[in-house]
Design a protein around this motif. Structure first.
Motif, mmCIF file in Angstrom:
data_model
loop_
_atom_site.group_PDB
_atom_site.id
_atom_site.type_symbol
_atom_site.label_atom_id
_atom_site.label_comp_id
_atom_site.label_asym_id
_atom_site.label_seq_id
_atom_site.Cartn_x
_atom_site.Cartn_y
_atom_site.Cartn_z
ATOM 1 N N ASN A 24 22.879 -18.181 -24.469
ATOM 2 C CA ASN A 24 21.498 -17.763 -24.203
ATOM 3 C C ASN A 24 21.098 -16.654 -25.169
ATOM 4 O O ASN A 24 20.906 -15.512 -24.756
ATOM 5 C CB ASN A 24 21.364 -17.264 -22.757
ATOM 6 C CG ASN A 24 21.650 -18.349 -21.757
ATOM 7 O OD1 ASN A 24 21.029 -19.394 -21.787
ATOM 8 N ND2 ASN A 24 22.616 -18.110 -20.886
ATOM 9 N N GLU A 26 18.370 -15.857 -26.758
ATOM 10 C CA GLU A 26 17.079 -15.186 -26.560
ATOM 11 C C GLU A 26 17.214 -14.043 -25.556
ATOM 12 O O GLU A 26 16.620 -12.985 -25.708
ATOM 13 C CB GLU A 26 15.999 -16.169 -26.085
ATOM 14 C CG GLU A 26 15.606 -17.206 -27.109
ATOM 15 C CD GLU A 26 16.533 -18.424 -27.097
ATOM 16 O OE1 GLU A 26 17.421 -18.534 -26.224
ATOM 17 O OE2 GLU A 26 16.379 -19.259 -27.999
ATOM 18 N N GLU A 27 18.015 -14.267 -24.525
ATOM 19 C CA GLU A 27 18.234 -13.249 -23.502
ATOM 20 C C GLU A 27 19.253 -12.206 -23.962
ATOM 21 O O GLU A 27 19.032 -11.007 -23.828
ATOM 22 C CB GLU A 27 18.722 -13.920 -22.221
ATOM 23 C CG GLU A 27 18.960 -12.970 -21.069
ATOM 24 C CD GLU A 27 19.447 -13.710 -19.834
ATOM 25 O OE1 GLU A 27 20.394 -13.208 -19.193
ATOM 26 O OE2 GLU A 27 18.889 -14.777 -19.516
ATOM 27 N N ALA A 30 17.865 -10.039 -26.885
ATOM 28 C CA ALA A 30 16.444 -9.711 -26.714
ATOM 29 C C ALA A 30 16.089 -8.361 -27.335
ATOM 30 O O ALA A 30 14.960 -8.173 -27.800
ATOM 31 C CB ALA A 30 16.071 -9.721 -25.229
ATOM 32 N N SER A 33 16.179 -7.857 -33.403
ATOM 33 C CA SER A 33 15.220 -8.699 -34.116
ATOM 34 C C SER A 33 15.909 -9.287 -35.346
ATOM 35 O O SER A 33 16.782 -8.663 -35.940
ATOM 36 C CB SER A 33 13.984 -7.900 -34.532
ATOM 37 O OG SER A 33 14.343 -6.876 -35.431
ATOM 38 N N PRO A 37 13.846 -17.589 -35.884
ATOM 39 C CA PRO A 37 13.989 -17.809 -34.439
ATOM 40 C C PRO A 37 15.414 -18.237 -34.078
ATOM 41 O O PRO A 37 16.045 -19.011 -34.792
ATOM 42 C CB PRO A 37 12.994 -18.925 -34.132
ATOM 43 C CG PRO A 37 12.297 -19.267 -35.386
ATOM 44 C CD PRO A 37 12.906 -18.506 -36.503
ATOM 45 N N PHE A 38 15.889 -17.718 -32.949
ATOM 46 C CA PHE A 38 17.239 -18.043 -32.489
ATOM 47 C C PHE A 38 17.421 -19.542 -32.320
ATOM 48 O O PHE A 38 18.469 -20.086 -32.652
ATOM 49 C CB PHE A 38 17.544 -17.342 -31.160
ATOM 50 C CG PHE A 38 17.589 -15.843 -31.253
ATOM 51 C CD1 PHE A 38 18.457 -15.204 -32.115
ATOM 52 C CD2 PHE A 38 16.772 -15.068 -30.459
ATOM 53 C CE1 PHE A 38 18.520 -13.819 -32.189
ATOM 54 C CE2 PHE A 38 16.819 -13.687 -30.516
ATOM 55 C CZ PHE A 38 17.694 -13.054 -31.385
ATOM 56 N N GLU A 39 16.416 -20.219 -31.765
ATOM 57 C CA GLU A 39 16.575 -21.648 -31.472
ATOM 58 C C GLU A 39 16.664 -22.501 -32.733
ATOM 59 O O GLU A 39 17.197 -23.602 -32.701
ATOM 60 C CB GLU A 39 15.472 -22.156 -30.545
ATOM 61 C CG GLU A 39 14.078 -22.110 -31.104
ATOM 62 C CD GLU A 39 13.365 -20.768 -30.914
ATOM 63 O OE1 GLU A 39 12.238 -20.635 -31.410
ATOM 64 O OE2 GLU A 39 13.923 -19.853 -30.302
ATOM 65 N N VAL A 43 22.149 -17.108 -34.291
ATOM 66 C CA VAL A 43 22.129 -15.647 -34.336
ATOM 67 C C VAL A 43 22.825 -15.180 -35.610
ATOM 68 O O VAL A 43 23.900 -15.661 -35.956
ATOM 69 C CB VAL A 43 22.828 -15.049 -33.096
ATOM 70 C CG1 VAL A 43 22.850 -13.531 -33.157
ATOM 71 C CG2 VAL A 43 22.137 -15.517 -31.817
ATOM 72 N N ARG A 84 25.562 -20.690 -34.139
ATOM 73 C CA ARG A 84 25.144 -21.220 -32.838
ATOM 74 C C ARG A 84 26.278 -22.073 -32.295
ATOM 75 O O ARG A 84 27.161 -22.517 -33.029
ATOM 76 C CB ARG A 84 23.847 -21.999 -32.943
ATOM 77 C CG ARG A 84 23.920 -23.228 -33.783
ATOM 78 C CD ARG A 84 22.590 -23.943 -33.796
ATOM 79 N NE ARG A 84 22.608 -24.973 -34.809
ATOM 80 C CZ ARG A 84 21.553 -25.416 -35.429
ATOM 81 N NH1 ARG A 84 20.375 -24.929 -35.140
ATOM 82 N NH2 ARG A 84 21.644 -26.359 -36.329
#
Length: 104
Positions: A24, A26-27, A30, A33, A37-39, A43, A84
């Motif tokens: 997770n 995004e969580e 959070a 920065s 985008p993470f998705e 990361v 990821r």
């Protein structure tokens, strides 16, 4: 990967934490920065290093172990590497460990 090697790999609490964080991102990241985008990419290794509180070489060794085992995918963007989870490989590994334990 053999169940024995999987158990050894997951015997390191930092590697387990990294896998949990990347489930997770995004969580878990959070408060951080990054440019992408993470998705889309995952990361950035530098964020994982900061969250883990480890040196760059120690973080790289953890990420390399997980990547070499196929549990992480790495994407190079410029000079940065993003990580990821490989959900398929994680599932395959956990299934193998469970089957191995059931045979004891």
């Amino acid at each position: 990967m053999s169940p024995e090697n999987a158990i050894k790999l997951l015997g390191n609490p930092t590697r387990v934490s990294i896998l949990k964080w990347l489930k997770n991102p995004e969580e878990e990241f959070a408060d951080y920065s990054q440019l992408f985008p993470f998705e889309k990419y995952g990361v950035c290794a530098s964020l994982i290093q900061d969250k883990a509180g480890l040196s760059q070489p120690a973080t790289s060794l953890c990420l390399k172990s997980l990547h070499d085992a196929g549990l992480l995918e790495a994407i190079k963007v410029g000079k940065w590497t993003y990580y990821r989870r490989s959900e398929f490989r994680i599932k395959k590994m956990t299934d193998a460990v469970i089957i191995s334990l059931q045979q004891l």
